[in-house]
Design an enzyme around this catalytic site. Structure first.
Site, PDB file in Angstrom:
ATOM      1  N   ASP A  12       0.879  -1.165   0.000  1.00  0.00           N
ATOM      2  CA  ASP A  12       0.000   0.000   0.000  1.00  0.00           C
ATOM      3  C   ASP A  12       0.931   1.234   0.000  1.00  0.00           C
ATOM      4  O   ASP A  12       2.129   1.105   0.301  1.00  0.00           O
ATOM      5  CB  ASP A  12      -0.852  -0.092   1.273  1.00  0.00           C
ATOM      6  CG  ASP A  12      -1.565   1.187   1.609  1.00  0.00           C
ATOM      7  OD1 ASP A  12      -2.316   1.671   0.762  1.00  0.00           O
ATOM      8  OD2 ASP A  12      -1.380   1.699   2.731  1.00  0.00           O
ATOM      9  N   ASP A  42       0.065   5.171   1.080  1.00  0.00           N
ATOM     10  CA  ASP A  42      -0.038   6.133   2.201  1.00  0.00           C
ATOM     11  C   ASP A  42      -0.068   5.418   3.543  1.00  0.00           C
ATOM     12  O   ASP A  42      -0.864   4.507   3.753  1.00  0.00           O
ATOM     13  CB  ASP A  42      -1.301   6.974   2.050  1.00  0.00           C
ATOM     14  CG  ASP A  42      -1.170   7.946   0.899  1.00  0.00           C
ATOM     15  OD1 ASP A  42      -0.587   9.017   1.094  1.00  0.00           O
ATOM     16  OD2 ASP A  42      -1.631   7.608  -0.213  1.00  0.00           O
ATOM     17  N   ASP A  99      -1.952  -0.270   5.694  1.00  0.00           N
ATOM     18  CA  ASP A  99      -2.317   0.324   6.992  1.00  0.00           C
ATOM     19  C   ASP A  99      -3.793   0.678   7.122  1.00  0.00           C
ATOM     20  O   ASP A  99      -4.230   1.119   8.166  1.00  0.00           O
ATOM     21  CB  ASP A  99      -1.530   1.634   7.194  1.00  0.00           C
ATOM     22  CG  ASP A  99      -2.070   2.741   6.306  1.00  0.00           C
ATOM     23  OD1 ASP A  99      -2.291   2.485   5.108  1.00  0.00           O
ATOM     24  OD2 ASP A  99      -2.301   3.851   6.821  1.00  0.00           O
TER      25      ASP A  99
END
Ligand SMILES: O=P(O)(O)OC[C@H]1O[C@H](O[C@H]2O[C@H](CO)[C@@H](O)[C@H](O)[C@H]2O)[C@H](O)[C@@H](O)[C@@H]1O
Length: 352
Positions: free
Chosen positions: A104, A106, A294
């Site tokens: 991922d 960000d 996240d």
């Protein structure tokens, strides 16, 4: 429930100990948050303003008393151990299999910052990702539009899945095996609708200081990280009043962001499966996907790995969260350490 969640490798005794170490308060907090977020998703775009506001608040839980917080942290860490401390076990599980890395962006490769346009990754992180891609097929899977996330990462040898997986493209010519370009855009027909909603929403929220709509091509992000909490209701109101006219769009929730996307059943989990298939690992047990993320949207990918019984999901988080991942890393600097570890392990000739 806790026992069946445990990674096959963890003994039943440990699983029982973990389930007993959960405080009733933590369990109830998890379930309340989970219910609120699921409620929002099940409503599609028909959620009431209150449901929407509750969900925005649920993504920003209030601080708990420090002794409770420490206890919660300890039991969560036991249940979702650090991928760094379990590194050898993870590598051992991957023995004889092809590791494929999914990252991922960000909050995973770059720290969370107030301005989404300034979420830069460090050059050291870029080097670590570049090195990983030398040894293992590597994909970036992001909520951002593909072009934007590419501009942050700047590595043409990777696969990119932008717009929460709704825009997938293989490595540039020269980096790919064979001549075939991997391309998947299952939400193409929604482009005009997304553009229209982007324009309408931008106009409707421009008077709210700190609010911002980001056009992620096949989906939109409405940011409220910089909006005063007392104005969240007003923002939710504006979002609702625009998307109520679009039954083919749905709302979901990220980190201080409301995500608007087509109702099609396609998410980061589908992107992961599509990429494994494109790489020739659809019907084999000889693959070991490592997915690091996240956000709530990464949970779809963690679920796919659990269902396939393959690889590992690693959640990046400092605080306890309901998750389908097995392991955790606290922040992007630990992600970098893990990636460097992968490369070192490969260079040592995969000794386990
Ligand atoms: O799937 P991801 O790569 O994690 O993208 C999810 C969203 O990330 C970005 O927003 C988040 O990061 C911003 C910068 O740190 C932060 O300001 C914001 O509050 C976070 O929600 C991105 O701007 C969104 O478009 C993505 O959907």
């Amino acid at each position: 429930m806790v026992i069946s969640d445990a990674k096959p490798g963890l003994t039943r005794a440990i699983a029982v100990a973990l389930s007993e170490s959960f405080s009733p308060q933590l369990l109830s907090q998890y379930f309340t948050r989970k219910k609120l977020l699921q409620k929002l998703e099940s409503y599609g775009n028909g959620a009431s303003i209150n449901a929407l506001l509750d969900s925005m608040r649920a993504s920003s839980p209030t601080r708990r008393a420090s002794s409770d917080a420490e206890h919660d942290q300890d039991s969560w860490t036991l249940r979702h151990p650090s991928a760094l401390s379990m590194f050898e076990e993870i590598m051992n599980d991957s023995k004889g299999k092809q590791i494929v890395v999914f990252l991922d962006y960000d909050g995973t490769l770059s720290p969370i910052v107030e301005d989404p346009d300034r979420a830069f990754m460090t050059s050291e992180m870029r080097e670590a990702v570049r090195d990983v891609a030398r040894f293992f097929p590597t994909a970036i899977v992001s909520g951002r539009c593909r072009a934007k996330v590419y501009n942050f990462v700047k590595l043409s040898e990777l696969y990119y899945a932008g717009s929460h997986g709704m825009d997938i493209k293989g490595p540039a010519k020269g980096h790919r095996k064979g001549n075939q370009t991997v391309l998947c855009q299952p939400a193409r027909k929604f482009l005009p609708m997304i553009d229209e909603v982007y324009k309408r929403l931008t106009e409707r929220i421009e008077h709210i200081p700190g609010a911002k709509v980001e056009n992620n091509k096949f989906c939109l992000s409405v940011h409220y990280r910089c909006v005063e909490e007392k104005r969240w209701g007003e923002l939710a109101d504006q979002v609702k009043s625009v998307i109520k006219d679009y039954q083919q769009l749905r709302l979901s929730q990220g980190r201080k962001v409301l995500e608007i996307r087509p109702t099609i059943k396609w998410d980061k989990g589908n992107a992961l499966e599509f990429l494994l298939e494109s790489l020739g690992y659809a019907e084999t047990d000889d693959v070991f996907p490592v997915y690091i993320g996240d956000d709530r949207t990464d949970e779809d990918a963690f679920k796919v790995l659990r269902n396939r019984g393959q690889g590992v999901g690693i959640l990046v988080s400092k605080s306890p969260k309901e998750t389908n991942a097995w392991y955790t890393l606290k922040e992007p600097s630990e992600v970098m350490q893990f990636l460097k570890g992968l490369v070192e392990w490969k260079k040592r000739g995969c000794p386990y």
